[in-house]
Design an enzyme around this catalytic site. Structure first.
Site, PDB file in Angstrom:
ATOM      1  N   ASP A   1       0.810  -1.234   0.000  1.00  0.00           N
ATOM      2  CA  ASP A   1       0.000   0.000   0.000  1.00  0.00           C
ATOM      3  C   ASP A   1       0.841   1.280   0.000  1.00  0.00           C
ATOM      4  O   ASP A   1       0.519   2.262  -0.675  1.00  0.00           O
ATOM      5  CB  ASP A   1      -0.868   0.076   1.267  1.00  0.00           C
ATOM      6  CG  ASP A   1      -1.999  -0.927   1.283  1.00  0.00           C
ATOM      7  OD1 ASP A   1      -2.280  -1.550   0.238  1.00  0.00           O
ATOM      8  OD2 ASP A   1      -2.607  -1.098   2.357  1.00  0.00           O
ATOM      9  N   HIS A   2       1.912   1.264   0.813  1.00  0.00           N
ATOM     10  CA  HIS A   2       2.585   2.540   1.031  1.00  0.00           C
ATOM     11  C   HIS A   2       3.552   2.937  -0.081  1.00  0.00           C
ATOM     12  O   HIS A   2       4.063   4.053  -0.089  1.00  0.00           O
ATOM     13  CB  HIS A   2       3.209   2.576   2.428  1.00  0.00           C
ATOM     14  CG  HIS A   2       2.121   2.522   3.472  1.00  0.00           C
ATOM     15  ND1 HIS A   2       1.119   3.469   3.527  1.00  0.00           N
ATOM     16  CD2 HIS A   2       1.818   1.598   4.408  1.00  0.00           C
ATOM     17  CE1 HIS A   2       0.270   3.141   4.487  1.00  0.00           C
ATOM     18  NE2 HIS A   2       0.657   2.011   5.028  1.00  0.00           N
TER      19      HIS A   2
ATOM     20  N   ARG B   1       2.771  12.870  -4.770  1.00  0.00           N
ATOM     21  CA  ARG B   1       3.131  13.752  -5.872  1.00  0.00           C
ATOM     22  C   ARG B   1       2.095  13.761  -6.988  1.00  0.00           C
ATOM     23  O   ARG B   1       2.311  14.384  -8.013  1.00  0.00           O
ATOM     24  CB  ARG B   1       4.474  13.294  -6.453  1.00  0.00           C
ATOM     25  CG  ARG B   1       5.668  13.864  -5.738  1.00  0.00           C
ATOM     26  CD  ARG B   1       5.732  15.347  -6.002  1.00  0.00           C
ATOM     27  NE  ARG B   1       6.742  15.996  -5.202  1.00  0.00           N
ATOM     28  CZ  ARG B   1       7.951  16.284  -5.636  1.00  0.00           C
ATOM     29  NH1 ARG B   1       8.329  15.953  -6.837  1.00  0.00           N
ATOM     30  NH2 ARG B   1       8.794  16.907  -4.855  1.00  0.00           N
TER      31      ARG B   1
ATOM     32  N   HIS C   1      -4.777  -2.913   0.175  1.00  0.00           N
ATOM     33  CA  HIS C   1      -6.031  -2.425   0.762  1.00  0.00           C
ATOM     34  C   HIS C   1      -6.573  -1.302  -0.118  1.00  0.00           C
ATOM     35  O   HIS C   1      -5.975  -0.237  -0.209  1.00  0.00           O
ATOM     36  CB  HIS C   1      -5.729  -1.915   2.182  1.00  0.00           C
ATOM     37  CG  HIS C   1      -6.934  -1.459   2.944  1.00  0.00           C
ATOM     38  ND1 HIS C   1      -6.844  -1.005   4.247  1.00  0.00           N
ATOM     39  CD2 HIS C   1      -8.249  -1.390   2.619  1.00  0.00           C
ATOM     40  CE1 HIS C   1      -8.047  -0.676   4.678  1.00  0.00           C
ATOM     41  NE2 HIS C   1      -8.923  -0.876   3.707  1.00  0.00           N
TER      42      HIS C   1
ATOM     43  N   ARG D   1      -8.922   1.368  -0.205  1.00  0.00           N
ATOM     44  CA  ARG D   1      -9.755   2.097   0.765  1.00  0.00           C
ATOM     45  C   ARG D   1     -10.824   2.876   0.034  1.00  0.00           C
ATOM     46  O   ARG D   1     -10.655   3.267  -1.120  1.00  0.00           O
ATOM     47  CB  ARG D   1      -8.891   3.043   1.601  1.00  0.00           C
ATOM     48  CG  ARG D   1      -7.892   2.324   2.495  1.00  0.00           C
ATOM     49  CD  ARG D   1      -7.182   3.306   3.399  1.00  0.00           C
ATOM     50  NE  ARG D   1      -8.059   3.776   4.456  1.00  0.00           N
ATOM     51  CZ  ARG D   1      -7.985   3.395   5.725  1.00  0.00           C
ATOM     52  NH1 ARG D   1      -7.056   2.561   6.129  1.00  0.00           N
ATOM     53  NH2 ARG D   1      -8.829   3.872   6.615  1.00  0.00           N
TER      54      ARG D   1
ATOM     55  N   ARG E   1      -6.894   6.498  -0.804  1.00  0.00           N
ATOM     56  CA  ARG E   1      -5.736   7.321  -0.424  1.00  0.00           C
ATOM     57  C   ARG E   1      -4.405   6.722  -0.865  1.00  0.00           C
ATOM     58  O   ARG E   1      -3.417   7.419  -0.977  1.00  0.00           O
ATOM     59  CB  ARG E   1      -5.726   7.587   1.074  1.00  0.00           C
ATOM     60  CG  ARG E   1      -5.375   6.373   1.905  1.00  0.00           C
ATOM     61  CD  ARG E   1      -5.221   6.724   3.357  1.00  0.00           C
ATOM     62  NE  ARG E   1      -6.489   7.078   3.970  1.00  0.00           N
ATOM     63  CZ  ARG E   1      -6.725   6.952   5.268  1.00  0.00           C
ATOM     64  NH1 ARG E   1      -5.779   6.523   6.065  1.00  0.00           N
ATOM     65  NH2 ARG E   1      -7.893   7.273   5.768  1.00  0.00           N
ATOM     66  N   HIS E   2      -4.374   5.408  -1.038  1.00  0.00           N
ATOM     67  CA  HIS E   2      -3.119   4.830  -1.578  1.00  0.00           C
ATOM     68  C   HIS E   2      -3.419   3.979  -2.814  1.00  0.00           C
ATOM     69  O   HIS E   2      -3.268   4.460  -3.926  1.00  0.00           O
ATOM     70  CB  HIS E   2      -2.257   4.129  -0.510  1.00  0.00           C
ATOM     71  CG  HIS E   2      -2.970   3.349   0.550  1.00  0.00           C
ATOM     72  ND1 HIS E   2      -3.867   2.364   0.267  1.00  0.00           N
ATOM     73  CD2 HIS E   2      -2.891   3.418   1.903  1.00  0.00           C
ATOM     74  CE1 HIS E   2      -4.294   1.849   1.401  1.00  0.00           C
ATOM     75  NE2 HIS E   2      -3.759   2.465   2.413  1.00  0.00           N
TER      76      HIS E   2
ATOM     77  N   GLU F   1      -7.516  -6.526   0.925  1.00  0.00           N
ATOM     78  CA  GLU F   1      -8.072  -5.986   2.176  1.00  0.00           C
ATOM     79  C   GLU F   1      -9.183  -5.025   1.838  1.00  0.00           C
ATOM     80  O   GLU F   1      -9.003  -4.137   0.985  1.00  0.00           O
ATOM     81  CB  GLU F   1      -6.995  -5.222   2.939  1.00  0.00           C
ATOM     82  CG  GLU F   1      -6.154  -6.079   3.817  1.00  0.00           C
ATOM     83  CD  GLU F   1      -5.196  -5.222   4.617  1.00  0.00           C
ATOM     84  OE1 GLU F   1      -5.461  -4.032   4.846  1.00  0.00           O
ATOM     85  OE2 GLU F   1      -4.152  -5.758   4.989  1.00  0.00           O
TER      86      GLU F   1
ATOM     87  N   THR G   1      -4.414   4.690   9.859  1.00  0.00           N
ATOM     88  CA  THR G   1      -4.290   3.312   9.380  1.00  0.00           C
ATOM     89  C   THR G   1      -5.413   2.519  10.047  1.00  0.00           C
ATOM     90  O   THR G   1      -6.145   3.071  10.867  1.00  0.00           O
ATOM     91  CB  THR G   1      -2.895   2.728   9.715  1.00  0.00           C
ATOM     92  OG1 THR G   1      -2.833   1.371   9.242  1.00  0.00           O
ATOM     93  CG2 THR G   1      -2.623   2.720  11.211  1.00  0.00           C
TER      94      THR G   1
ATOM     95  N   GLU H   1      -7.312 -12.923  10.930  1.00  0.00           N
ATOM     96  CA  GLU H   1      -6.011 -12.256  11.046  1.00  0.00           C
ATOM     97  C   GLU H   1      -6.057 -11.495  12.360  1.00  0.00           C
ATOM     98  O   GLU H   1      -6.915 -10.622  12.562  1.00  0.00           O
ATOM     99  CB  GLU H   1      -5.763 -11.310   9.866  1.00  0.00           C
ATOM    100  CG  GLU H   1      -4.402 -10.642  10.005  1.00  0.00           C
ATOM    101  CD  GLU H   1      -3.889 -10.021   8.713  1.00  0.00           C
ATOM    102  OE1 GLU H   1      -4.152 -10.579   7.626  1.00  0.00           O
ATOM    103  OE2 GLU H   1      -3.221  -8.980   8.817  1.00  0.00           O
TER     104      GLU H   1
ATOM    105  N   GLY I   1       1.818  -3.430  12.236  1.00  0.00           N
ATOM    106  CA  GLY I   1       2.864  -2.823  13.057  1.00  0.00           C
ATOM    107  C   GLY I   1       4.105  -3.683  13.250  1.00  0.00           C
ATOM    108  O   GLY I   1       4.989  -3.332  14.035  1.00  0.00           O
TER     109      GLY I   1
ATOM    110  N   GLY J   1       3.644  -4.519   6.079  1.00  0.00           N
ATOM    111  CA  GLY J   1       3.703  -3.481   5.059  1.00  0.00           C
ATOM    112  C   GLY J   1       4.565  -2.296   5.428  1.00  0.00           C
ATOM    113  O   GLY J   1       5.694  -2.157   4.950  1.00  0.00           O
ATOM    114  N   HIS J   2       4.049  -1.440   6.287  1.00  0.00           N
ATOM    115  CA  HIS J   2       4.637  -0.121   6.494  1.00  0.00           C
ATOM    116  C   HIS J   2       6.127  -0.167   6.830  1.00  0.00           C
ATOM    117  O   HIS J   2       6.929   0.558   6.238  1.00  0.00           O
ATOM    118  CB  HIS J   2       3.858   0.614   7.597  1.00  0.00           C
ATOM    119  CG  HIS J   2       4.313   2.010   7.810  1.00  0.00           C
ATOM    120  ND1 HIS J   2       5.205   2.363   8.804  1.00  0.00           N
ATOM    121  CD2 HIS J   2       4.049   3.141   7.131  1.00  0.00           C
ATOM    122  CE1 HIS J   2       5.433   3.652   8.742  1.00  0.00           C
ATOM    123  NE2 HIS J   2       4.754   4.156   7.733  1.00  0.00           N
TER     124      HIS J   2
HETATM  125  N1  PXP Z   1      -3.014  -6.591   8.138  1.00  0.00           N
HETATM  126  C1  PXP Z   1      -4.066  -5.746   8.028  1.00  0.00           C
HETATM  127  C2  PXP Z   1      -5.436  -6.314   8.098  1.00  0.00           C
HETATM  128  C3  PXP Z   1      -3.872  -4.362   7.819  1.00  0.00           C
HETATM  129  O1  PXP Z   1      -4.931  -3.532   7.705  1.00  0.00           O
HETATM  130  C4  PXP Z   1      -2.555  -3.880   7.683  1.00  0.00           C
HETATM  131  C5  PXP Z   1      -2.330  -2.429   7.388  1.00  0.00           C
HETATM  132  O2  PXP Z   1      -2.804  -2.128   6.127  1.00  0.00           O
HETATM  133  C6  PXP Z   1      -1.502  -4.800   7.786  1.00  0.00           C
HETATM  134  C7  PXP Z   1      -1.751  -6.146   8.034  1.00  0.00           C
HETATM  135  C8  PXP Z   1      -0.077  -4.370   7.644  1.00  0.00           C
HETATM  136  O3  PXP Z   1       0.251  -3.502   8.699  1.00  0.00           O
HETATM  137  P1  PXP Z   1       1.589  -2.678   8.621  1.00  0.00           P
HETATM  138  O4  PXP Z   1       1.511  -1.818   7.411  1.00  0.00           O
HETATM  139  O5  PXP Z   1       1.589  -1.921   9.902  1.00  0.00           O
HETATM  140  O6  PXP Z   1       2.716  -3.689   8.547  1.00  0.00           O
END
Ligand code: PXP
Length: 252
Positions: free
Chosen positions: A11-12, A20, A45, A47, A51-52, A75, A105, A156, A199, A220-221
């Site tokens: 996503d990120h 940009r 994801h 949304r 946004r992403h 997602e 988030t 999950e 996280g 992800g992040h």
């Molecule tokens: N799992 C779910 C269901 C999430 O919504 C997210 C964030 O989009 C993640 C995993 C991944 O989380 P992070 O980006 O903090 O690693």
């Protein structure tokens, strides 16, 4: 020893692109790289506020993951719009998450107990279409039981509270880890496949990977952030090593 599957959330990459309003960096290219670096699945994801990830990204991600035979984990919030998009692409899996426009988030798990009557028919439509359904839930016995009763095949568990506690040096961290372990045991006892995510970083991945019932991590992040410094393949490679080492040590 059962190895963990590793889902990479891209996503990120789209967050940076959208900052940009340009077409670079491309999350689909990141997905290709992640698959080449050994990701077992790609998570994205879409949304409501886009946004992403965009609709076009999802189309392209569905195409490239199918071509490679790698699962796409879509997602999504449980809304008619997202349901229609999911059913039009038929990804390997749909992970149902709560969504509020003002959140930075996903904050906490889906309220499957409170949303039972709305969620259960949607789950049935996905399962009937061959999409594997996961509910993103807090490590809470009632929410896990509700996920089972709406017909989800997977839960999950949100690892956010534990990961935040570790980062903040909170004395609550061991307690939150025990809650996660008990939740994973209960989900497994109910016959649900157990995934975990939110996280997770290099510091927290080990304890989560060591939970024997956990079959998949979605990250992800942290990975996208770390890839600025070491590259996406290296970040994925290091995370994979830490996951596998913790799982092997726990099984020994
Ligand atoms: N799992 C779910 C269901 C999430 O919504 C997210 C964030 O989009 C993640 C995993 C991944 O989380 P992070 O980006 O903090 O690693």
């Amino acid at each position: 020893m059962n190895l963990l599957r590793f889902g990479v959330n891209i996503d990120h990459v789209a967050t940076i692109r959208n900052a940009r309003g340009a077409d670079y960096p491309d999350p689909v290219r990141a997905a290709e790289l992640a698959m080449a670096a050994g990701a077992d699945g790609i998570t994205a994801h879409l949304r409501e506020d886009r946004r992403h990830i965009s609709d076009t990204d999802i189309e392209a991600l569905a195409r490239v993951t199918r071509k490679r035979g790698i699962p796409l984990n879509f997602e999504m919030a449980v809304t008619p719009e997202m349901e229609a998009i999911c059913l039009s692409h038929l990804p390997h899996a749909a992970c149902l998450v709560p969504e509020r426009r003002e959140e930075v988030t996903t904050e906490g798990g889906l309220d499957v107990v409170g949303g039972h009557n709305r969620i259960a028919p949607a789950v049935k439509r996905f399962v009937d279409a061959g999409v594997r359904v996961s509910c993103f839930v807090d490590a809470d016995i009632a929410q896990i039981a509700a996920a089972k009763s709406v017909g989800a095949q997977v839960v999950e568990l949100t690892t956010g509270p534990y990961c935040d506690a570790v980062r903040e040096g909170s004395p609550e961290a061991p307690h939150l880890l025990r809650i996660l372990c008990a939740a994973a045991e209960e989900a497994d006892r109910l016959g649900l496949e157990v995934h975990a995510g939110h996280g997770i970083d290099y510091e927290t991945v080990g304890a989560i990977a060591a939970i024997p019932q956990v079959a998949e991590l979605n990250i992800g992040h942290f990975l996208i952030g770390e890839s600025i410094f070491v590259g996406l393949s290296s970040a994925i490679g290091r995370m994979r090593l830490l996951m596998n080492a913790a799982r092997a040590e726990a099984a020994a």
